[in-house]
Design a protein around this motif. Structure first.
Motif, mmCIF file in Angstrom:
data_model
loop_
_atom_site.group_PDB
_atom_site.id
_atom_site.type_symbol
_atom_site.label_atom_id
_atom_site.label_comp_id
_atom_site.label_asym_id
_atom_site.label_seq_id
_atom_site.Cartn_x
_atom_site.Cartn_y
_atom_site.Cartn_z
ATOM 1 N N PRO A 1 -3.785 -4.178 2.113
ATOM 2 C CA PRO A 1 -4.308 -3.197 3.072
ATOM 3 C C PRO A 1 -5.816 -3.331 3.225
ATOM 4 O O PRO A 1 -6.487 -4.007 2.440
ATOM 5 N N ARG B 1 -4.424 3.286 -2.331
ATOM 6 C CA ARG B 1 -3.521 2.433 -1.562
ATOM 7 C C ARG B 1 -3.678 0.967 -1.979
ATOM 8 O O ARG B 1 -2.695 0.236 -2.081
ATOM 9 N N GLU C 1 -8.796 1.933 3.686
ATOM 10 C CA GLU C 1 -7.624 2.796 3.534
ATOM 11 C C GLU C 1 -7.603 3.509 2.185
ATOM 12 O O GLU C 1 -6.735 4.347 1.943
ATOM 13 N N GLY D 1 0.777 -1.232 0.000
ATOM 14 C CA GLY D 1 0.000 0.000 0.000
ATOM 15 C C GLY D 1 0.805 1.277 0.000
ATOM 16 O O GLY D 1 0.304 2.323 -0.399
ATOM 17 N N ASN D 2 2.067 1.215 0.442
ATOM 18 C CA ASN D 2 2.895 2.425 0.507
ATOM 19 C C ASN D 2 3.775 2.506 -0.746
ATOM 20 O O ASN D 2 4.698 1.712 -0.896
ATOM 21 N N SER E 1 -6.392 -8.106 4.782
ATOM 22 C CA SER E 1 -6.548 -7.384 6.045
ATOM 23 C C SER E 1 -8.006 -7.307 6.489
ATOM 24 O O SER E 1 -8.314 -7.370 7.679
#
Length: 273
Positions: free
Chosen positions: A66, A74, A70, A37-38, A97
């Motif tokens: 993620p 992402r 979020e 996600g980052n 998640s």
């Protein structure tokens, strides 16, 4: 003669860099954990996986998608990172998640929730470690795991269930909200069954029949068994399934990393550029 196997865990946050990299050998298993996600972590992900891959150790990615809350961007980044990980890894165990959220009470603190999610991933890794390290009447060793994984690279389902009776349908017992849902459609299957002192042959026969019915589409790659020196009647069943689908389609603009880039990198390093 048994092959010595070392098992390592690494991730982008606490990569035990050069020392661990240097220790990796072709008969080792390396688990690389990553939470997607980052976008700022993508380059490091590729570089580290590429470096581990050069060791020729068996590389298993542990990827966590993620939460949907979020945001779309992402999740799109995580999707790209998942497929990057799949390019380098021999297999990828992925976790949803949103499914992990179902294992906790909504009032659980963020810190405790993360501890729980990490423990679930650790348990999955520990399952494979135990399978390779423990001995039994019918062993599943490193060579079995390596051959099994490399025959069907991609998503890998790993899960353990325990109990003295299995009255409800096996699929409900084996299903988890955070692991692949299509595990019964896999191409290959490894079953490892632990049993306690008082478990009888009829129960052993029945559980095998039910497992074969549930995984009727899969070829049984290997069946392992081992004795648990404990009183009572209890089974501990570990399943490895491969040949299942990716959880999401690759982005339409996704392009694999050309292999010549790695060759160029090695060449420039050799001549000192």
């Amino acid at each position: 003669m048994e092959t010595s196997v070392s098992i390592y865990q690494m991730n982008s946050g606490i990569l035990q860099s050069e020392k661990k990299m240097d220790e990796l050998e072709p008969n080792d298993i390396c688990f690389y954990r990553f939470i997607g996600g980052n976008p700022s972590e993508t380059e490091d992900l590729i570089e580290q996986l590429s470096e581990i891959k050069e060791s020729h150790a068996l590389l298993i990615g542990v990827f966590r998608f993620p939460f949907r809350f979020e945001g779309k961007k992402r999740f799109e980044t995580a999707t790209m990172q998942y497929f990057r990980m799949k390019e380098f890894c021999d297999a990828v165990i992925y976790f949803n998640s949103d499914g992990l959220m179902e294992t906790i009470d909504p009032s659980t603190t963020i810190h405790d929730a993360n501890q729980t999610f990490n423990a679930i991933e650790e348990e999955t890794i520990g399952t494979l470690r135990e399978m390779v390290e423990q001995t039994g009447e019918m062993n599943i060793d490193y060579q079995d795991i390596e051959t099994f994984i490399k025959e069907n690279r991609g998503p890998l389902f790993v899960h353990t269930v325990e109990g003295d009776t299995f009255d409800e349908p096996l699929k409900y017992l084996i299903s988890t909200p955070y692991l692949p849902e299509d595990f019964t459609d896999g191409k290959q299957l490894i079953i490892n069954i632990g049993y306690t002192r008082d478990m009888d042959m009829e129960a052993f026969r029945q559980i095998n029949l039910r497992l074969h019915d549930l995984f009727s589409k899969a070829d049984l790659f290997k069946l392992g068994s081992y004795f648990m020196d404990e009183p009572g009647q209890r089974f501990k069943i570990t399943l490895l399934v491969n040949g299942i689908e990716d959880p999401i389609a690759a982005p339409t603009d996704y392009k694999k990393i050309p292999k010549y880039k790695d060759l160029f990198k090695k060449w420039t390093a050799k001549i000192g550029w």
